[in-house]
Design a protein around this motif. Structure first.
Motif, short mmCIF file in Angstrom:
data_model
loop_
_atom_site.label_atom_id
_atom_site.label_comp_id
_atom_site.label_asym_id
_atom_site.label_seq_id
_atom_site.Cartn_x
_atom_site.Cartn_y
_atom_site.Cartn_z
N MET A 281 66.01 -28.18 43.30
CA MET A 281 67.05 -27.17 43.15
C MET A 281 66.55 -25.87 42.51
SD MET A 281 69.62 -28.24 40.04
CE MET A 281 69.65 -30.02 40.20
N GLU A 282 65.43 -25.94 41.77
CA GLU A 282 64.91 -24.73 41.13
C GLU A 282 63.64 -24.21 41.79
OE1 GLU A 282 66.42 -23.03 39.11
OE2 GLU A 282 67.46 -24.15 37.54
N THR A 283 63.19 -24.85 42.86
CA THR A 283 61.94 -24.42 43.50
C THR A 283 62.05 -23.00 44.02
OG1 THR A 283 61.58 -26.73 44.16
CG2 THR A 283 60.21 -25.05 45.20
N LYS A 284 63.16 -22.67 44.60
CA LYS A 284 63.42 -21.31 45.09
C LYS A 284 63.30 -20.30 43.96
CE LYS A 284 67.26 -18.76 47.25
NZ LYS A 284 68.62 -18.94 47.82
N ASN A 285 63.91 -20.61 42.82
CA ASN A 285 63.89 -19.70 41.67
C ASN A 285 62.50 -19.60 41.04
OD1 ASN A 285 66.65 -19.21 41.95
ND2 ASN A 285 67.20 -20.93 40.64
N TYR B 187 53.14 -25.33 38.58
CA TYR B 187 54.56 -25.67 38.53
C TYR B 187 54.64 -27.16 38.26
CZ TYR B 187 59.54 -25.78 39.70
OH TYR B 187 60.91 -25.93 39.65
N ILE B 188 55.10 -27.53 37.07
CA ILE B 188 54.99 -28.91 36.60
C ILE B 188 56.29 -29.38 35.97
CG2 ILE B 188 52.50 -28.73 36.19
CD1 ILE B 188 53.14 -28.26 33.24
N PHE B 189 56.39 -30.70 35.79
CA PHE B 189 57.48 -31.26 35.00
C PHE B 189 57.12 -31.15 33.52
CE2 PHE B 189 58.14 -33.51 39.07
CZ PHE B 189 59.49 -33.21 39.25
N LYS B 190 58.13 -31.00 32.71
CA LYS B 190 57.90 -30.77 31.28
C LYS B 190 57.15 -31.92 30.63
CE LYS B 190 61.77 -27.62 30.51
NZ LYS B 190 63.07 -27.40 29.82
N GLU B 191 57.37 -33.14 31.12
CA GLU B 191 56.67 -34.27 30.50
C GLU B 191 55.18 -34.23 30.75
OE1 GLU B 191 58.84 -36.07 34.20
OE2 GLU B 191 59.26 -34.59 32.62
N ASP B 192 54.75 -33.40 31.73
CA ASP B 192 53.32 -33.29 32.02
C ASP B 192 52.61 -32.34 31.06
OD1 ASP B 192 53.62 -35.00 34.17
OD2 ASP B 192 54.03 -33.38 35.57
N THR B 193 53.37 -31.60 30.25
CA THR B 193 52.75 -30.61 29.38
C THR B 193 51.90 -31.25 28.29
OG1 THR B 193 54.76 -30.55 28.03
CG2 THR B 193 54.55 -28.89 29.76
N ALA B 194 52.23 -32.50 27.94
CA ALA B 194 51.47 -33.17 26.88
C ALA B 194 50.00 -33.34 27.28
CB ALA B 194 52.08 -34.53 26.58
N ALA B 195 49.76 -33.45 28.58
CA ALA B 195 48.39 -33.65 29.05
C ALA B 195 47.63 -32.33 29.22
CB ALA B 195 48.41 -34.41 30.38
N LEU B 196 48.33 -31.21 29.07
CA LEU B 196 47.69 -29.91 29.24
C LEU B 196 46.79 -29.61 28.04
CD1 LEU B 196 50.56 -27.66 30.63
CD2 LEU B 196 48.59 -28.53 31.86
N SER C 269 61.36 -21.60 33.22
CA SER C 269 61.70 -22.92 32.69
C SER C 269 63.10 -23.31 33.14
CB SER C 269 61.63 -22.90 31.15
OG SER C 269 62.06 -24.13 30.62
N SER C 270 63.28 -24.58 33.48
CA SER C 270 64.60 -25.06 33.91
C SER C 270 64.96 -26.35 33.20
CB SER C 270 64.63 -25.28 35.42
OG SER C 270 65.82 -25.93 35.80
N GLU C 271 66.11 -26.38 32.59
CA GLU C 271 66.62 -27.60 31.97
C GLU C 271 67.18 -28.55 33.02
OE1 GLU C 271 66.34 -28.47 28.83
OE2 GLU C 271 65.29 -26.60 28.37
N THR D 57 61.51 -28.61 34.62
CA THR D 57 60.27 -28.08 35.18
C THR D 57 59.87 -26.78 34.48
OG1 THR D 57 61.60 -27.03 36.92
CG2 THR D 57 60.51 -29.11 37.46
N LEU D 58 58.58 -26.49 34.58
CA LEU D 58 58.01 -25.27 34.02
C LEU D 58 57.08 -24.62 35.05
CD1 LEU D 58 56.80 -26.53 30.51
CD2 LEU D 58 58.80 -25.07 30.92
#
Length: 485
Positions: free
Chosen positions: A392-396, A455-464, A473-475, A479-480
């Motif tokens: 739903m946020e890919t366009k944005n 373009y990633i899910f927020k839970e993936d940021t820990a591995a960054l 950013s989208s709640e 995603t980020l």
């Protein structure tokens, strides 16, 4: 009675306009989704013959939907609403035939069933997407109406339309083959029953099926190659491996109660209710066959036909599972059964009105309809579409990336965006349709050191373990969009 019928028609028209307007607006503003984008990128550019013959067979290619997308693009462009237009127009056909099926019914029943159909989120959402599910359901309802009408007048005309609508339903979604086979079987069973037990006449299968036989061979010619390829190259892994009730009936329950938390006890009760609804209708049919009740058959053909089609599809599904090892229908693959179930419910209530407790029956169906309207209103969402809420946020996100590039003044020749693989088709759809030439097409190979953005899910940021700047950013999707330094 005439005034009540007029008021009922007004309510139905206003409901239809409201639902259509909502879905039309949603089709315009919501992001394209994974499966829509995959179809556009891989199939829409093919020739007519390649599409109709299911070249490069894959379950994503809903043949008729792909053709409609192809020619809708030629007429209206490649915007979301343009590519979704055929399904949106099919919503009008769907609602019109629901009205036709119940226009002679009790006004309270007619309004309530129309509301149940038009405000079911699981059904209406697919009429706002460039997929084959909405098309197939619309053509199935059209087909059923003409099958029922063939028993009353203009038999040959209605049988032609029944077969044509069934063909279009199958081309929209090959799962509809189960419906068509069941409908033909039920048509002959009805003709045989009325001839032998009601009219006491000899039944001739060839005389009864002259139109069906001719059109069946036409359907066979059209469908042979695309269906052959679909069977050869696809496993038809629908996901249901436990049982028809556990998988398919439960899937229907979740279609009815969208976003409603259900306990295991509630699901069991609803499974029993759905099975009871279908079996009660079947028992009523058997009793009236045994009594050779001509009046019942002449006044309740719709109930008989729909009920027997449901039972036939259920039997086919179970036989296919045990003989061919195919999965039981779940999720969106089972969705076409829901309108049949609602029709069965409506026709059964219409039959029961001839007995006592009319006010109780009417009150019950009104409450059910109002609960459906309430659920539709509570769960309305202009941006999340069916099974693809993650898009739903890919366009944005793509728009934010373009805006960021413009505002920073950077004009590199080849920007690389790393993504989670599920966003690949939709991001590439926007890269292609919006002609973003400086952004490389994304792939499914995961993240690399060459990524300029991710373009990633927020839970993936820990591995960054990189320096980055959050651009979007989208709640809603968690995603980020980040720029990698």
């Amino acid at each position: 009675m005439k005034n009540r019928s007029c008021i009922g028609s007004i309510i139905i028209i206003l409901t239809g306009i409201t639902v259509f307007s909502y879905i039309a607006y949603k089709s315009t503003v919501s992001s394209f989704t994974h499966d829509e984008s995959y179809t556009y990128l891989h199939y829409v550019s093919q020739s007519f013959m390649d599409i109709i013959s299911n070249q490069g067979a894959f379950t994503n290619n809903h043949v008729l939907n792909t053709l409609f997308m192809k020619y809708s693009e030629k007429l209206f462009g490649n915007s979301e609403i343009a590519l979704r237009m055929p399904n949106l127009l099919m919503l009008v056909v769907f609602l019109f035939y629901i009205w036709l099926l119940f226009r002679g019914a009790n006004p309270v029943i007619a309004i309530s069933i129309f509301m149940l159909m038009s405000t079911n989120i699981a059904i209406t959402d697919f009429f706002g997407l460039a997929r084959g599910y909405g098309l197939s359901i619309g053509f199935m309802i059209m087909s059923i109406y003409h099958l029922i009408s063939s028993f009353d007048n203009n038999k040959n005309k209605h049988l032609v339309l029944f077969n044509i609508a069934a063909l279009l339903a199958i081309l929209s979604n090959f799962t509809m083959l189960s419906y068509y086979i069941s409908a033909l079987l039920v048509f002959n069973l009805m003709q045989f029953t009325e001839s032998r037990f009601i009219d006491k006449e000899k039944f001739s299968i060839f005389k009864t099926n002259k139109v069906n036989i001719i059109l069946f061979f036409f359907l066979l010619i059209v469908l042979y190659e695309p269906v052959r390829k679909a069977v050869k190259f696809n496993s038809f892994d629908f996901g249901g491996k436990q049982g028809f009730v556990t998988d398919t009936v439960t899937a229907l329950i979740y279609h009815i109660f969208t976003n409603v938390q259900l306990t295991s006890g509630s699901i069991l009760l609803l499974q029993i209710s759905i099975l009871s609804l279908v079996l009660l209708s079947f028992i009523i049919i058997l009793i009236n066959i045994n009594n050779a009740n001509k009046e019942f058959f002449s006044q309740n053909r719709a109930l008989i036909i729909v009920n027997l089609i449901i039972l036939s599809i259920a039997t086919e599904t179970m036989l296919q599972h045990y003989i061919l090892k195919t999965d039981y229908l779940v999720g969106r693959f089972s969705l076409f059964l829901l309108p049949l179930l609602i029709l069965n419910f409506g026709f059964l209530l219409q039959y029961m009105l001839k007995f006592r407790y009319r006010i109780l029956i009417q009150g019950f169906v009104v409450i059910i309809a109002l609960l459906s309207v309430s659920n539709f209103y509570t769960n309305r969402n202009l941006y999340s579409c069916a099974d693809w809420g993650y898009d739903m946020e890919t366009k944005n996100a793509v728009a934010a990336l373009v805006s960021y590039q413009q505002h920073t003044g950077l004009k590199p020749a080849s920007i690389k965006l790393g993504i989670n693989w599920i966003f690949e088709p939709t991001i590439n759809y926007y890269i292609q349709t919006r002609k973003i030439k400086w952004l490389l097409p994304v792939d499914r190979n995961g993240f690399t050191e060459r990524d300029d953005y991710r373009y990633i899910f927020k839970e993936d940021t820990a591995a960054l373990k990189i320096n980055h700047e959050i651009i979007f950013s989208s709640e809603r999707t968690n995603t980020l969009l980040i720029r990698v330094w």
